[in-house]
Design an enzyme around this catalytic site. Sequence first.
Site, PDB file in Angstrom:
ATOM      1  N   LYS A  10      10.199  10.756  -0.303  1.00  0.00           N
ATOM      2  CA  LYS A  10       8.823  10.772   0.189  1.00  0.00           C
ATOM      3  C   LYS A  10       8.661   9.992   1.488  1.00  0.00           C
ATOM      4  CE  LYS A  10       6.015   7.888  -1.709  1.00  0.00           C
ATOM      5  NZ  LYS A  10       5.658   7.051  -0.529  1.00  0.00           N
ATOM      6  N   ASP A 197      -0.557   8.223   3.151  1.00  0.00           N
ATOM      7  CA  ASP A 197       0.535   8.002   2.197  1.00  0.00           C
ATOM      8  C   ASP A 197      -0.051   7.593   0.842  1.00  0.00           C
ATOM      9  OD1 ASP A 197       3.146   7.839   1.339  1.00  0.00           O
ATOM     10  OD2 ASP A 197       3.469   5.813   2.120  1.00  0.00           O
ATOM     11  N   ARG A 578      12.638   5.213 -12.469  1.00  0.00           N
ATOM     12  CA  ARG A 578      13.246   4.128 -11.681  1.00  0.00           C
ATOM     13  C   ARG A 578      14.759   4.077 -11.907  1.00  0.00           C
ATOM     14  NH1 ARG A 578      10.160   4.504  -8.335  1.00  0.00           N
ATOM     15  NH2 ARG A 578       9.441   6.216  -9.624  1.00  0.00           N
TER      16      ARG A 578
END
Length: 714
Positions: A10, A197, A578
């Site tokens: 991203k 963002d 994660r």
Amino acid sequence: MVLAGAGSGKTRVITYRIAHLIRNNGVSPYNILALTFTNKAAGEMRHRIDTLLQGSGSPGLWIGTFHSVFARLLRSHIHLLGYDRNFSIFDSDDSKSLIRQSMNDLGISHDSLPVNAVQSIISKAKNSFILPSEFQSRPGDYNQQKAAKVYELYTRKLRENNALDFDDLLIKPLELFREHESVLAELQETFRYILIDEYQDTNRAQYLAAKMLGARHRNIFVVGDDAQSIYSWRGADISNILNFQDDYQESMTFKLVENYRSTGTILQAANSVIRNNRRQIKKELVSHRSAGEPVTLLEAYNERQEAEKVVEQVRSMRKKDGHEFSAFAVFYRTNAQSRVLEDVMRQNRIPYRIFGSVSFYKRKEIKDAVAYLRFIVNERDNESLLRIINFPPRKIGEVSIAKLKEYAVLQDVSLYDAIRSASGGGFQQRLLNALESFSSVVEQLKQLAEYGSVYDVLSELFNLTGIPAQLQAENTAESLARYDNLQELLSMARDFSDHNPDSSSLGDFLENISLASDYDETRESDNYVSLMTVHASKGLEFPVVFITGMEERLFPLNTYEHDELEEERRLFYVAMTRAKEKIFLSWARSRYQYGQPQQCLRSMFVGEIDASIVRTESGELLSMRGTGERSSSSGIAPSRGFQRRELSPQATGQESKPAAKGLRAGTLVHHALFGPGMVLELHGSGSAAKVKIRFRSAGDKTLMVQYANLKIVG
């Protein structure tokens, strides 16, 4: 809109787009507005753009947080709203002081309505763009009505001070745009390209500001992931990203679903959980890597054994795979859970570091409570005395303390002796009353400590001072976390008393805490296990992740309201994504809560993972376990997670059809009296049908189905 799934790269998206606009499309940097949520993210974005453009092209680029960019805009235009351009920006402490003044002017007691609670209510209103006049017209409870009056006066006082608080940096631009269309038109022409963002984290005010600025050119570019929207308690509104295509019907949506971080198995687990959410934009992450290892489920009989199993796995993987300590991260839903993990890590000489918080024993509320206990044991401990004499607030200020010290020297007695004999020192009656109140608490606790347990003393301390009740009354995220930490200290005291019958004095307990709090978390190296809440883990990655406390009412946390449950599920999704190589999930059948051992049910989220990729410690696939199997250790908690399925006759012990249509183990329901809850078991049929439900606030209840009038909510 770019829906950028976890680990899909991203960060590159906005920076490359800005570089493309400037270098390939000839767009002036002055016409580009890029909004982020942290100064760190803004700095990294600018650095990357400079690198891509080889140092040319970024001067004049508007890039920064919503607050910093809007503060810059207001410096140029705020005179139109009646402020001077040299306005001050009040930080949280300044704001709190002005709210306190407003409450005093209105005669509102800080005891009945804590200042922190008022500050939180006002902040939430501003982030939702609810101005004082509208807020006052809204129905609400006692606190809301009082806070509405404070909000109005506080707003007036800010203007008198030519000051804005942090939330005003979002509110005032909206007022400016509404009242001065020419200014809005000028800014719309300037900001022809708007990029945002982490769009899933925007609140109402940020959403409106972006929509108004982009209304002319409608060239708005947002990046985010609805599956990682986990900050509703800060005011973030997931509807902003879910409704983007409704707001901009000509928009295009791109989904980045290839994950470069995690193994296929980890993504399969995450996908299988998040697809249970109704409010989402559907997407399935796919892995750029191999399948990898199955998810491992650790089952413990209490939270200490859970922590020991985590340490055991860390040691085993270090030996087998050669991992450094830094390869491991341990996540938990609430800060209070770190205490047992810290204790066991320390006892096993495992270096660790707490992220996003401080070590349990160094947290202010813990140090305050421990200072009371230390002083009870040793009344000559002036450091502890000075810490607690005005906590909770008794209006004993620094000037009064200085006079008490002088009086103690004059009388040649200890400071506490001076407090007890202060009636002969010529002090004002108000101070004498406060000192008597303080010494009364201390003396009662000293007497109790002579025959009572550590748990008894700590419980009475909380009862006499009302500290936990005050934190609950504030009802902010920070105060509730501090409340949980105090309850964890109470649980620790109970556990200590139960397991150390021969050495469970208050002195022994304090010695144990002293040794723990003196431990240097990070030692001399950067090689340590990372401990953090799941919220703190967002944006990070680790080879091996442990997600602990996978129990009902802990993760998901104390809620069966539909929207809250979906956010808890997104939080679990964030935790799983994660991990790069391996996930361990752990849960305990019993856990101390509020000083008492409570039996626990395994989290429904575990049951939502594809059972074919989950193994137990013994290596058995979860899919091979019997669906009606119960634990031999407790006889209460199902060994599988909650499944949304009808209970079989064998599971209920009845040779009949399910007790009530639509009710299953795991069904979310609402009761008129007990509120939200989740079905645990069904028994019987027809008019004899009973349902056992775990309610959010009322605990476990067994009800007759035909009279319960349950509403199924999920």
